[in-house]
Design an enzyme around this catalytic site. Sequence first.
Site, PDB file in Angstrom:
ATOM      1  N   HIS A 122     -43.820  18.648   7.776  1.00  0.00           N
ATOM      2  CA  HIS A 122     -45.035  19.041   8.489  1.00  0.00           C
ATOM      3  C   HIS A 122     -46.122  19.256   7.434  1.00  0.00           C
ATOM      4  O   HIS A 122     -45.820  19.646   6.309  1.00  0.00           O
ATOM      5  CB  HIS A 122     -44.711  20.354   9.224  1.00  0.00           C
ATOM      6  CG  HIS A 122     -45.770  20.849  10.140  1.00  0.00           C
ATOM      7  ND1 HIS A 122     -46.908  21.496   9.705  1.00  0.00           N
ATOM      8  CD2 HIS A 122     -45.855  20.829  11.490  1.00  0.00           C
ATOM      9  CE1 HIS A 122     -47.646  21.843  10.752  1.00  0.00           C
ATOM     10  NE2 HIS A 122     -47.028  21.453  11.847  1.00  0.00           N
ATOM     11  N   ASP A 199     -38.321  25.459   5.321  1.00  0.00           N
ATOM     12  CA  ASP A 199     -39.265  25.659   6.418  1.00  0.00           C
ATOM     13  C   ASP A 199     -38.425  25.784   7.698  1.00  0.00           C
ATOM     14  O   ASP A 199     -37.921  24.796   8.228  1.00  0.00           O
ATOM     15  CB  ASP A 199     -40.217  24.455   6.478  1.00  0.00           C
ATOM     16  CG  ASP A 199     -41.151  24.514   7.675  1.00  0.00           C
ATOM     17  OD1 ASP A 199     -41.009  25.423   8.521  1.00  0.00           O
ATOM     18  OD2 ASP A 199     -42.024  23.625   7.776  1.00  0.00           O
ATOM     19  N   GLN A 202     -38.706  25.240  12.908  1.00  0.00           N
ATOM     20  CA  GLN A 202     -38.031  24.599  14.041  1.00  0.00           C
ATOM     21  C   GLN A 202     -36.529  24.864  14.080  1.00  0.00           C
ATOM     22  O   GLN A 202     -35.838  24.340  14.955  1.00  0.00           O
ATOM     23  CB  GLN A 202     -38.266  23.076  14.024  1.00  0.00           C
ATOM     24  CG  GLN A 202     -39.714  22.649  14.107  1.00  0.00           C
ATOM     25  CD  GLN A 202     -40.364  22.961  15.466  1.00  0.00           C
ATOM     26  OE1 GLN A 202     -39.711  23.330  16.434  1.00  0.00           O
ATOM     27  NE2 GLN A 202     -41.676  22.790  15.518  1.00  0.00           N
ATOM     28  N   LYS A 225     -42.910  30.359  17.948  1.00  0.00           N
ATOM     29  CA  LYS A 225     -41.986  29.300  18.386  1.00  0.00           C
ATOM     30  C   LYS A 225     -40.627  29.869  18.765  1.00  0.00           C
ATOM     31  O   LYS A 225     -39.738  29.155  19.194  1.00  0.00           O
ATOM     32  CB  LYS A 225     -41.799  28.267  17.270  1.00  0.00           C
ATOM     33  CG  LYS A 225     -43.065  27.488  16.941  1.00  0.00           C
ATOM     34  CD  LYS A 225     -42.752  26.417  15.918  1.00  0.00           C
ATOM     35  CE  LYS A 225     -43.957  25.927  15.149  1.00  0.00           C
ATOM     36  NZ  LYS A 225     -44.943  25.219  15.932  1.00  0.00           N
ATOM     37  N   CYS A 365     -48.773  16.767  13.228  1.00  0.00           N
ATOM     38  CA  CYS A 365     -49.017  17.288  11.868  1.00  0.00           C
ATOM     39  C   CYS A 365     -48.035  16.694  10.869  1.00  0.00           C
ATOM     40  O   CYS A 365     -47.558  17.386   9.945  1.00  0.00           O
ATOM     41  CB  CYS A 365     -48.960  18.810  11.829  1.00  0.00           C
ATOM     42  SG  CYS A 365     -50.162  19.581  12.899  1.00  0.00           S
TER      43      CYS A 365
HETATM   44  N1  7TS Z   1     -43.309  23.649   9.966  1.00  0.00           N
HETATM   45  C1  7TS Z   1     -42.817  22.961  11.017  1.00  0.00           C
HETATM   46  C2  7TS Z   1     -41.559  22.163  10.851  1.00  0.00           C
HETATM   47  C3  7TS Z   1     -43.486  23.019  12.245  1.00  0.00           C
HETATM   48  O1  7TS Z   1     -42.990  22.349  13.276  1.00  0.00           O
HETATM   49  C4  7TS Z   1     -44.683  23.765  12.349  1.00  0.00           C
HETATM   50  C5  7TS Z   1     -45.486  23.791  13.620  1.00  0.00           C
HETATM   51  C6  7TS Z   1     -45.112  24.491  11.252  1.00  0.00           C
HETATM   52  C7  7TS Z   1     -44.406  24.411  10.068  1.00  0.00           C
HETATM   53  C8  7TS Z   1     -46.287  25.387  11.319  1.00  0.00           C
HETATM   54  O2  7TS Z   1     -45.962  26.517  12.072  1.00  0.00           O
HETATM   55  P1  7TS Z   1     -46.992  27.669  12.400  1.00  0.00           P
HETATM   56  O3  7TS Z   1     -46.173  28.870  12.671  1.00  0.00           O
HETATM   57  O4  7TS Z   1     -47.840  27.859  11.197  1.00  0.00           O
HETATM   58  O5  7TS Z   1     -47.756  27.240  13.588  1.00  0.00           O
HETATM   59  N2  7TS Z   1     -45.302  22.667  14.431  1.00  0.00           N
HETATM   60  C9  7TS Z   1     -46.046  22.347  15.517  1.00  0.00           C
HETATM   61  C10 7TS Z   1     -45.713  21.259  16.319  1.00  0.00           C
HETATM   62  O6  7TS Z   1     -44.771  20.508  16.128  1.00  0.00           O
HETATM   63  N3  7TS Z   1     -46.623  21.167  17.310  1.00  0.00           N
HETATM   64  O7  7TS Z   1     -47.500  22.155  17.189  1.00  0.00           O
HETATM   65  C11 7TS Z   1     -47.159  22.902  16.068  1.00  0.00           C
END
Ligand code: 7TS
Length: 414
Positions: A122, A199, A202, A225, A365
């Site tokens: 990501h 990371d 997910q 999430k 992303c």
């Molecule tokens: N890493 C992964 C693997 C992710 O899927 C996401 C968010 C992030 C980091 C960032 O997470 P956040 O807590 O900073 O929002 N992924 C997604 C997605 O797949 N669709 O919207 C956000």
Amino acid sequence: MLDVERIRNDFPILSRTVHGKPLAYLDNAATSHKPRAVIQALSEYYETYNSNVHRGVHSLSMEATDRYEEAREKVARFINAGAPESIIWTRNATESINLVARSWGESNISEGDEIVLTRLEHHSNLVPWQRVAAKKGAVLKFLDLTEDGRLDLDGADSVINTKTKLLAVTHVSNALGTVVPVKELAGMARSVGAAVLVDGAQSVPHQPVDVEELDCDFLAISGHKMMGPTGIGALYARRDVLEQMEPFLYGGEMVLEVSYEGASWNDLPMRFEAGTPNIAGAIGLGAAVDYLAGLGMENVREHEKQLTAYALDGLRGLEEIDLFGPWDVDSRGGILSFYSSDVHPHDLGTFLDQEGVAIRTGHHCAMPLMGALGVPATARASLYVYNTEQEVDTLVDALKRALRYFGDGASAAR
Ligand code: 7TS
């Protein structure tokens, strides 16, 4: 086995309709819904003990501080972190990774060092390392994928070598669903003395994650999430590593003594938490962790595996689409990413929305990965523990109609 109908009753939003159809929410990789227990924890905080933490001697402040610190302990237990001081509250997974990049990365990575990522990352676990590499003269290296979107472990032990300073990898790909063999890779990184960042955006919401077992130095967690509120995330960091790290942000609460000339730093974890934190968010995430622990993460994973297998079967019947990622459900999470050259993913998403089906379309992303797959974007359905086979059927049926509609040159297939 989990009683999914009972679980669904805990999520008020799941009973709403969209365009007159029952909502089939299949965009859980973007954000998950919140059970009543989390929503109640938020309103209880604001209605009965709203106060700042670590500041007051008055009852409300002490109550808020206790609940806020209890939430930290819950997160620590959830990922087997040992000491709660290893958990730093952040806004989201992105901030957790940036904290490591700015604080650990900029003081530990030097010219010529290598940072190893996968081609799945990501942007949140790519761009911060690009910046560190640019500032410090370090080099990014990538672990390649096989045809079906698995990590190609064949070449991994040459990519991870004595120049490697950090292995920073996603645990589960948000774009393909691939489960990355983190433990194996971490073993390779350890053998060359490299640090390991995982990371977990997910993975932590969907399967048991144990930082001791993974043998990682850092784990980035996204609260929203995993049924928690938005605006709260966490960074797990090994205590001895954290002790050596420079603070990321400076100001109130992260200091011990301040004079006009200088300052000294507070103990862990407060050293990394400048300013008033997201108190309600942390307490809400604590409630989400209680909820998930109550379901049992093995059970959550098992339900999602079964549902993923069911969805793969349904989607396999659609010749017009290319489905990405591994086929076997042990190697993938509940993320189903697909593309049809007959219809742009955004049009597909809009069509499905009319049927009450929420999916995400776009590059997720992960722009470089889309380039590597040779597609501009994909449509992505992502499952969670409250999803049902019936919702997957609704997806597949709506998809069939959409493909007919767009494939026939937009005639009246509806
Ligand atoms: N890493 C992964 C693997 C992710 O899927 C996401 C968010 C992030 C980091 C960032 O997470 P956040 O807590 O900073 O929002 N992924 C997604 C997605 O797949 N669709 O919207 C956000």
